[in-house]
Design a protein around this motif. Structure first.
Motif, PDB file in Angstrom:
ATOM      1  N   SER A 143       0.819  -1.235   0.000  1.00 32.77           N
ATOM      2  CA  SER A 143       0.000   0.000   0.000  1.00 32.77           C
ATOM      3  C   SER A 143       0.839   1.265   0.000  1.00 32.77           C
ATOM      4  CB  SER A 143      -0.965   0.013   1.201  1.00 32.77           C
ATOM      5  OG  SER A 143      -1.850  -1.086   1.136  1.00 32.77           O
ATOM      6  N   VAL A 144       2.034   1.190  -0.598  1.00 30.41           N
ATOM      7  CA  VAL A 144       2.905   2.353  -0.688  1.00 30.41           C
ATOM      8  C   VAL A 144       3.859   2.119  -1.860  1.00 30.41           C
ATOM      9  CG1 VAL A 144       4.637   1.447   0.909  1.00 30.41           C
ATOM     10  CG2 VAL A 144       4.347   3.923   0.683  1.00 30.41           C
ATOM     11  N   THR A 145       4.331   3.205  -2.490  1.00 33.25           N
ATOM     12  CA  THR A 145       5.145   3.079  -3.690  1.00 33.25           C
ATOM     13  C   THR A 145       6.641   3.188  -3.406  1.00 33.25           C
ATOM     14  OG1 THR A 145       5.153   5.448  -4.189  1.00 33.25           O
ATOM     15  CG2 THR A 145       3.260   4.169  -4.977  1.00 33.25           C
ATOM     16  N   LYS A 146       7.440   2.898  -4.431  1.00 34.31           N
ATOM     17  CA  LYS A 146       8.896   2.948  -4.300  1.00 34.31           C
ATOM     18  C   LYS A 146       9.417   4.361  -4.047  1.00 34.31           C
ATOM     19  CE  LYS A 146       9.495   0.638  -8.159  1.00 34.31           C
ATOM     20  NZ  LYS A 146      10.182   0.043  -9.341  1.00 34.31           N
ATOM     21  N   GLU A 147       8.592   5.354  -4.304  1.00 36.56           N
ATOM     22  CA  GLU A 147       8.999   6.725  -4.018  1.00 36.56           C
ATOM     23  C   GLU A 147       9.085   7.003  -2.523  1.00 36.56           C
ATOM     24  OE1 GLU A 147       6.982   7.012  -8.103  1.00 36.56           O
ATOM     25  OE2 GLU A 147       6.878   5.756  -6.323  1.00 36.56           O
ATOM     26  N   SER A 148       8.481   6.124  -1.715  1.00 33.60           N
ATOM     27  CA  SER A 148       8.394   6.328  -0.270  1.00 33.60           C
ATOM     28  C   SER A 148       9.434   5.504   0.501  1.00 33.60           C
ATOM     29  CB  SER A 148       6.989   5.940   0.214  1.00 33.60           C
ATOM     30  OG  SER A 148       6.937   5.867   1.620  1.00 33.60           O
ATOM     31  N   GLN A 149       9.994   6.094   1.535  1.00 26.46           N
ATOM     32  CA  GLN A 149      10.931   5.369   2.397  1.00 26.46           C
ATOM     33  C   GLN A 149      10.246   4.218   3.133  1.00 26.46           C
ATOM     34  OE1 GLN A 149      14.530   6.030   2.683  1.00 26.46           O
ATOM     35  NE2 GLN A 149      13.740   6.814   0.724  1.00 26.46           N
ATOM     36  N   LEU A 167      21.958  -4.307  -5.440  1.00 31.89           N
ATOM     37  CA  LEU A 167      21.875  -3.436  -6.614  1.00 31.89           C
ATOM     38  C   LEU A 167      20.406  -3.182  -6.923  1.00 31.89           C
ATOM     39  CD1 LEU A 167      22.868  -2.071  -9.298  1.00 31.89           C
ATOM     40  CD2 LEU A 167      22.770  -4.374 -10.322  1.00 31.89           C
ATOM     41  N   PHE A 168      20.073  -1.918  -7.174  1.00 32.06           N
ATOM     42  CA  PHE A 168      18.722  -1.564  -7.588  1.00 32.06           C
ATOM     43  C   PHE A 168      18.794  -0.917  -8.963  1.00 32.06           C
ATOM     44  CE2 PHE A 168      15.241   1.709  -7.600  1.00 32.06           C
ATOM     45  CZ  PHE A 168      14.210   0.801  -7.825  1.00 32.06           C
ATOM     46  N   VAL A 169      17.956  -1.400  -9.889  1.00 36.86           N
ATOM     47  CA  VAL A 169      17.941  -0.896 -11.263  1.00 36.86           C
ATOM     48  C   VAL A 169      16.563  -0.327 -11.581  1.00 36.86           C
ATOM     49  CG1 VAL A 169      18.478  -1.413 -13.670  1.00 36.86           C
ATOM     50  CG2 VAL A 169      19.526  -2.786 -11.851  1.00 36.86           C
ATOM     51  N   ASP A 170      16.530   0.923 -12.069  1.00 38.98           N
ATOM     52  CA  ASP A 170      15.253   1.584 -12.369  1.00 38.98           C
ATOM     53  C   ASP A 170      15.492   2.649 -13.432  1.00 38.98           C
ATOM     54  OD1 ASP A 170      12.679   3.189 -11.966  1.00 38.98           O
ATOM     55  OD2 ASP A 170      12.458   1.733 -10.351  1.00 38.98           O
ATOM     56  N   ASP A 171      14.412   3.090 -14.076  1.00 45.76           N
ATOM     57  CA  ASP A 171      14.526   4.159 -15.071  1.00 45.76           C
ATOM     58  C   ASP A 171      14.037   5.498 -14.538  1.00 45.76           C
ATOM     59  OD1 ASP A 171      11.447   4.442 -16.602  1.00 45.76           O
ATOM     60  OD2 ASP A 171      11.855   2.745 -15.294  1.00 45.76           O
ATOM     61  N   SER A 172      13.583   5.545 -13.281  1.00 46.02           N
ATOM     62  CA  SER A 172      13.055   6.770 -12.687  1.00 46.02           C
ATOM     63  C   SER A 172      14.078   7.421 -11.760  1.00 46.02           C
ATOM     64  CB  SER A 172      11.781   6.461 -11.890  1.00 46.02           C
ATOM     65  OG  SER A 172      11.442   7.535 -11.035  1.00 46.02           O
ATOM     66  N   LEU A 173      14.404   8.675 -12.026  1.00 46.84           N
ATOM     67  CA  LEU A 173      15.352   9.402 -11.188  1.00 46.84           C
ATOM     68  C   LEU A 173      14.840   9.528  -9.761  1.00 46.84           C
ATOM     69  CD1 LEU A 173      17.891  11.113 -10.760  1.00 46.84           C
ATOM     70  CD2 LEU A 173      16.599  13.091 -11.607  1.00 46.84           C
ATOM     71  N   VAL A 174      13.564   9.864  -9.598  1.00 45.48           N
ATOM     72  CA  VAL A 174      12.983  10.045  -8.265  1.00 45.48           C
ATOM     73  C   VAL A 174      13.072   8.755  -7.450  1.00 45.48           C
ATOM     74  CG1 VAL A 174      10.840  10.514  -7.006  1.00 45.48           C
ATOM     75  CG2 VAL A 174      11.455  11.908  -8.996  1.00 45.48           C
ATOM     76  N   ILE A 175      12.819   7.629  -8.091  1.00 44.96           N
ATOM     77  CA  ILE A 175      12.841   6.348  -7.381  1.00 44.96           C
ATOM     78  C   ILE A 175      14.276   5.927  -7.064  1.00 44.96           C
ATOM     79  CG2 ILE A 175      12.272   3.892  -7.574  1.00 44.96           C
ATOM     80  CD1 ILE A 175       9.758   4.706  -9.103  1.00 44.96           C
ATOM     81  N   LEU A 176      15.192   6.173  -7.966  1.00 39.88           N
ATOM     82  CA  LEU A 176      16.609   5.906  -7.674  1.00 39.88           C
ATOM     83  C   LEU A 176      17.075   6.732  -6.488  1.00 39.88           C
ATOM     84  CD1 LEU A 176      17.951   5.792 -11.324  1.00 39.88           C
ATOM     85  CD2 LEU A 176      18.092   3.902  -9.687  1.00 39.88           C
ATOM     86  N   GLN A 177      16.633   7.972  -6.424  1.00 34.75           N
ATOM     87  CA  GLN A 177      16.988   8.833  -5.296  1.00 34.75           C
ATOM     88  C   GLN A 177      16.409   8.302  -3.991  1.00 34.75           C
ATOM     89  OE1 GLN A 177      15.436  12.508  -6.874  1.00 34.75           O
ATOM     90  NE2 GLN A 177      17.442  13.183  -7.629  1.00 34.75           N
ATOM     91  N   ALA A 178      15.192   7.760  -4.045  1.00 34.39           N
ATOM     92  CA  ALA A 178      14.584   7.185  -2.844  1.00 34.39           C
ATOM     93  C   ALA A 178      15.367   5.967  -2.366  1.00 34.39           C
ATOM     94  CB  ALA A 178      13.129   6.802  -3.130  1.00 34.39           C
ATOM     95  N   ALA A 179      15.795   5.138  -3.307  1.00 35.01           N
ATOM     96  CA  ALA A 179      16.591   3.961  -2.957  1.00 35.01           C
ATOM     97  C   ALA A 179      17.930   4.373  -2.352  1.00 35.01           C
ATOM     98  CB  ALA A 179      16.807   3.093  -4.191  1.00 35.01           C
ATOM     99  N   GLU A 180      18.542   5.392  -2.933  1.00 30.34           N
ATOM    100  CA  GLU A 180      19.814   5.886  -2.398  1.00 30.34           C
ATOM    101  C   GLU A 180      19.630   6.449  -0.993  1.00 30.34           C
ATOM    102  OE1 GLU A 180      23.502   8.580  -3.990  1.00 30.34           O
ATOM    103  OE2 GLU A 180      21.480   9.299  -4.418  1.00 30.34           O
ATOM    104  N   GLN A 181      18.547   7.178  -0.780  1.00 24.68           N
ATOM    105  CA  GLN A 181      18.263   7.733   0.548  1.00 24.68           C
ATOM    106  C   GLN A 181      18.119   6.624   1.585  1.00 24.68           C
ATOM    107  OE1 GLN A 181      14.808  10.294   0.691  1.00 24.68           O
ATOM    108  NE2 GLN A 181      14.797  10.370   2.924  1.00 24.68           N
ATOM    109  N   PHE A 182      17.544   5.503   1.168  1.00 23.80           N
ATOM    110  CA  PHE A 182      17.377   4.385   2.099  1.00 23.80           C
ATOM    111  C   PHE A 182      18.714   3.719   2.411  1.00 23.80           C
ATOM    112  CE2 PHE A 182      16.328  -0.099   3.082  1.00 23.80           C
ATOM    113  CZ  PHE A 182      15.567   0.128   4.224  1.00 23.80           C
TER     114      PHE A 182
END
Length: 228
Positions: A143-149, A167-182
């Motif tokens: 019930s939450v998206t990859k954009e969320s911590q 390793l996380f692979v994605d085409d979305s900058l916002v989602i890559l940033q969320a993964a990096e933040q985590f």
């Protein structure tokens, strides 16, 4: 580009990363507005403009990815409409060799998509993804998206991955940033998610346009591991 000897778990996005994003872009930007215009009495241009505005408002939220939401909102059978253009669902040509290499070298491969479960099922029906990846996760179950911590917290609880060896692979900058933040240490952007559109530029992340260029390093990492 990537330190494959440090990577045990590979988390993969689906649309634009493993599958050509052309299907999704065509559906939401052209096919759906046309079908909505037919039942609402407005022009296709007006339908496209109104939907684009709503897409922008909901971007990153669960509703944006939710077929149930759009079905109720537009009074249309979204999954059935997707089936009308199912032939446009295509795996990227470089994906089978990439997934084969990951599997052959013993990595834990997990698909993590924001796509609605019905959309995921449709794409598994049309492609061979399930033959390569055993664990397939739609974030709707959390019930939450990859954009969320919060999603990343729940995903780590579920999978138990080590952020330093993932390793996380994605085409979305916002989602890559969320993964990096985590704290995900290894990140890879896909610069050509839609085969019909120009490449995207990623200045802060390693980026790939053809997975074949990664294969020698992936296989070499297995050799190094066995010879340590």
């Amino acid at each position: 580009m990537l330190q494959w000897s440090e990577i045990d778990t590979v988390l993969l996005d689906m649309d634009g990363t493993l599958l050509d994003l052309h299907f999704d872009n065509y559906f939401w930007q052209q096919h759906l507005p046309l079908r909505w215009a037919e039942i609402s009495g407005i022009s296709p241009q007006q339908a496209a403009a109104e939907l684009a505005e709503e897409y922008q408002r909901l971007q990153g939220k669960l509703e944006w990815y939710c077929l149930d939401y759009w079905g109720k909102r537009l009074q249309l059978p979204i999954t059935e409409l997707k089936r009308e253009i199912i032939n446009k669902i295509q795996m990227r040509a470089d994906v089978p060799a990439f997934l084969t290499a990951l599997k052959a070298t013993g990595r834990h491969i997990v698909l993590v998509t924001n796509a609605h479960p019905d959309s995921l099922s449709l794409k598994l029906e049309r492609t061979e993804l399930a033959n390569y990846i055993e664990e397939l996760i739609s974030t709707h179950e959390f019930s939450v998206t990859k954009e969320s911590q919060l999603l990343w917290q729940k995903l780590q609880q579920r999978l138990g991955f080590d952020v330093n060896r993932t390793l996380f692979v994605d085409d979305s900058l916002v989602i890559l940033q969320a993964a990096e933040q985590f704290g995900i240490k290894h990140l890879l952007a896909v610069a050509n998610p839609d085969s019909q559109k120009p490449h995207n530029n990623f200045s802060d992340y390693a980026a790939v346009t053809d997975y074949h260029q990664l294969l020698p390093a992936i296989y070499e990492s297995r050799h190094q591991k066995f010879n340590e």
